[in-house]
Structure formats: structure tokens, C-alpha cells
Design an enzyme around this catalytic site. Sequence first.
Site, PDB file in Angstrom:
ATOM      1  N   GLU A 183     -63.327  41.832 -26.114  1.00  0.00           N
ATOM      2  CA  GLU A 183     -64.545  41.008 -25.922  1.00  0.00           C
ATOM      3  C   GLU A 183     -65.588  41.797 -25.128  1.00  0.00           C
ATOM      4  O   GLU A 183     -66.313  41.258 -24.298  1.00  0.00           O
ATOM      5  CB  GLU A 183     -64.199  39.648 -25.294  1.00  0.00           C
TER       6      GLU A 183
ATOM      7  N   GLY B 125     -39.691  49.141  -6.435  1.00  0.00           N
ATOM      8  CA  GLY B 125     -39.014  49.431  -7.712  1.00  0.00           C
ATOM      9  C   GLY B 125     -38.830  48.201  -8.578  1.00  0.00           C
ATOM     10  O   GLY B 125     -38.892  48.278  -9.808  1.00  0.00           O
TER      11      GLY B 125
END
Length: 378
Positions: free
Chosen positions: A361, A338
Site C-alpha cells: 500500500e 534467544g
Amino acid sequence: MDAELFGQVLDAVRDFVRKEVVPREAEIDERDEIPAEIRDKAAELGLFGWALPEEYGGLGLGMAEDVRLAIELGHTTPAFRSLFGTNNGIAGQAIVHHGTPDQRTRWLPRLAAGQAIASFALTEAEAGSDPGGLTSRAVRDGDRYRLSGTKRFITNAPLAEVFVAFARTDPDSTGSRGISAFLVPAGADGVTVGPHDAKMGQAGAWTSEVVFDDVELSADALVGEEGKGFGIAMASLARGRLHIAALCVGMAERALAEAVEYARTARQGGRVIGEYQLVQALLAESHAELAAGRAMVHEAAAKYDSGEDRKLGPSSAKLFCTEMLGRVADRAVQVHGGMGYVRGVTVERIYRDARLFRIYEGTSEIQKLVIARQLLKD
Ligand SMILES: Cc1cc2nc3c(=O)[nH]c(=O)nc-3n(C[C@H](O)[C@H](O)[C@H](O)COP(=O)(O)OP(=O)(O)OC[C@H]3O[C@@H](n4cnc5c(N)ncnc54)[C@H](O)[C@@H]3O)c2cc1C
């Protein structure tokens, strides 16, 4: 660069990244801004011009050195690298390799010193993966050009003093032909930079839409030959791809280090979680993939420098290392449980920041096409 001097540059960058940028990366993420003193120190270290020639004030690093530097830069928020990435990479390389002597003398010393930022303006709404589909136009008018078009996602546009912009100069052309590159001052009449895009990650690195509305340019704004702009864009992107791959290796090193540290210290069921073999598997898989990516980047860089391969290696390295980083970041979040999903925890930021590299890119899909086409051509 002389090996001993390069060693000193690398040590100074490593020190600065780990001691001064890492402690401020949560602040950069929250405020969506690189502090001015970090920008100034980056300029002092020569980071605005690591890949620009020494004669213009850059460090003149070759690709083998570039990837080692990029791995170090990967140890902190990629927004830091992005600040000077366009000067060294996609925009700066176009000026280095295709600019006229006047264009080089005018811009490169200022880019290398961090006094000016250059952006690369290729992408449009319907011309991202397929830049040959761009519709921006530059019409010749005597000894001038008039440029119109809308670009999007342009890195550093809000900071840029100059754009390397791509537009169609031959109205009858389609695809990659008939496109030219221009140097467009950001302050020219008709240039409008939109507000920053609100992105998933890489806060502190800014992108914007850029509108060119009938911008008047003198003929000496042309970069390289008229009609050869597509090749200029592709060559700049190839070098950038290998650099991005190396940056991803550095980010994966950081993500794995964070995961190992957490596995060593966090406890469940009365034991540190690193004692559970399923947690160990997450770490081991990441280490093996990271080692493969690192080796690939160094080999591709050596072949880039020797001229043996400037296409297959960069695309393969970008494809593998960006996807590898995605998996390593995902496992690092998993190791944190968590806590890995909580804002302010480093691996949560890396998970968001990493996602971009598989998109810009050249997406992973486009890298596969580049690799396969090259294999079939060879
Ligand atoms: C944060 C950020 C910074 C950027 N910085 C710059 C910059 O400085 N300068 C610049 O010019 N651009 C920049 N870009 C643009 C970037 O390069 C493009 O977003 C990228 O190339 C993808 O293009 P697109 O967004 O138009 O997506 P699309 O091309 O529309 O892609 C959508 C999907 O379709 C797939 N696809 C498209 N065509 C094909 C095909 N032929 N075969 C298989 N699959 C295909 C893609 O892989 C993807 O999965 C940036 C983008 C971002 C998000």
C-alpha cells in the site's frame, strides 16, 4: 454509527480476537490458513463490511471508528484482518465511491455479508511503486472491452469472486492518464489465478499472480469514468493507509505487552530481567513511540472524517506507524533473547508479519514522496 452501538461492536470484536483468534494464531501461522469457523464468526460480527455503507448491510464506520477497530484487530495475526481487509478497503471502497448503482447493489451486500471476497488488482511486475507504469490493456470492441495483462501480489486472489482490476484503455496514454478500473468476475473466461506466494510472514493471508488473457467484459464492467481509474486507485489506497497505520498500533501494543510479560517473568543472574535498566530502556522506548503513533492515528482519522486532510495525515501515519512497529517488534525480540528467535513464540511471528507494512500500500519511500509533494503543493 451510534456511539453506544459502536461500543458494543468494539467489545464483541475485542472479545472474539482475544478469546478465539489469539489462541489459534500459531495454528494459523503453521497451516497458512484461517479456519472456516473463524471466517464464519467474522462474517457474523460484520467484519466483512465494517467500512461499507449500512444501506448495503455494512456497519458504515467512519474513519475515527475504523482506526479504533483496526487497533483491536492488531492484537492478533494480521492474516485475520487481511481476510476481510480488501472487501472493506482497497477493493470495496472503489465500488462504494465509484461503482454504478447496479454494481453497488450486485456486489456490496454480498461483500458486507462475507458471501463474496473482492480483490484489488493494480500491481504488475514493473508497476508497483509506480502504478502509472502499468501495461495491462483493455481494448474497446463495440459495446465490450477485451482485457489482457498480468498482475502480481494480489491479496485474497485465490478466494476472490471479483477483481477491481486496472488497465490502460487509452493506448496512446502514459503515466497516470488513460487508465480505467473494471469489475472482473474471477470465473470469467481468460482469468487465471496462480498458486499462493510463499511469503516471509502473514501466513494465512494469501497473495497470487492473476493473469487476464483476452477477458471479454461488457461495458457495464467499467467502474467510474473511462480514463479515471488512477484517481480511483489512489483514493482507495489513502483510506487504506490510515487503517494500516492503526493496525500497526494494535500490533505494537501486542508486541510490547508480550515483551513486558517476558521481562516480568524471565530470570537471569538470579533476578527477573525487567530489573535490568537496559531491558527497561527497550520497553520504555517502545512505549513512548507507540503512544506517539496512537495519537497520530486518532488525529489523522478525525481530520479524514471532517474532510480537512485525506492525504498528508494518512501517509504520515502510515510512514511513522509501520516504521515504529518495525522498531517495537525488533525490541520485543531483543527482550526475549534467544526465545525471541524461536518459531512458535509470538514476537518472532510479529517480527516477520510486521515487515510487510513498510512495503505494501505504498512503501515508506513512496509515503515520503507523497508527503513532500503535498507539502510543496500546499
Ligand atoms: C503481501 C503483499 C500483498 C500485496 N497486496 C496487493 C494487492 O492486494 N493489490 C495490489 O495491487 N498490490 C498488492 N501488493 C503490491 C504492493 O503494493 C507492492 O509490492 C508495493 O507497492 C511495492 O511495489 P514493488 O513490489 O513493485 O516494489 P518496487 O516498486 O520495485 O520497489 C523496490 C524499491 O524501490 C523503491 N522505489 C521505487 N520507486 C521509487 C521512487 N520513485 N522513489 C524512491 N524509491 C522508489 C521502493 O521504495 C522499494 O524500496 C502486495 C504486495 C505484497 C508483498
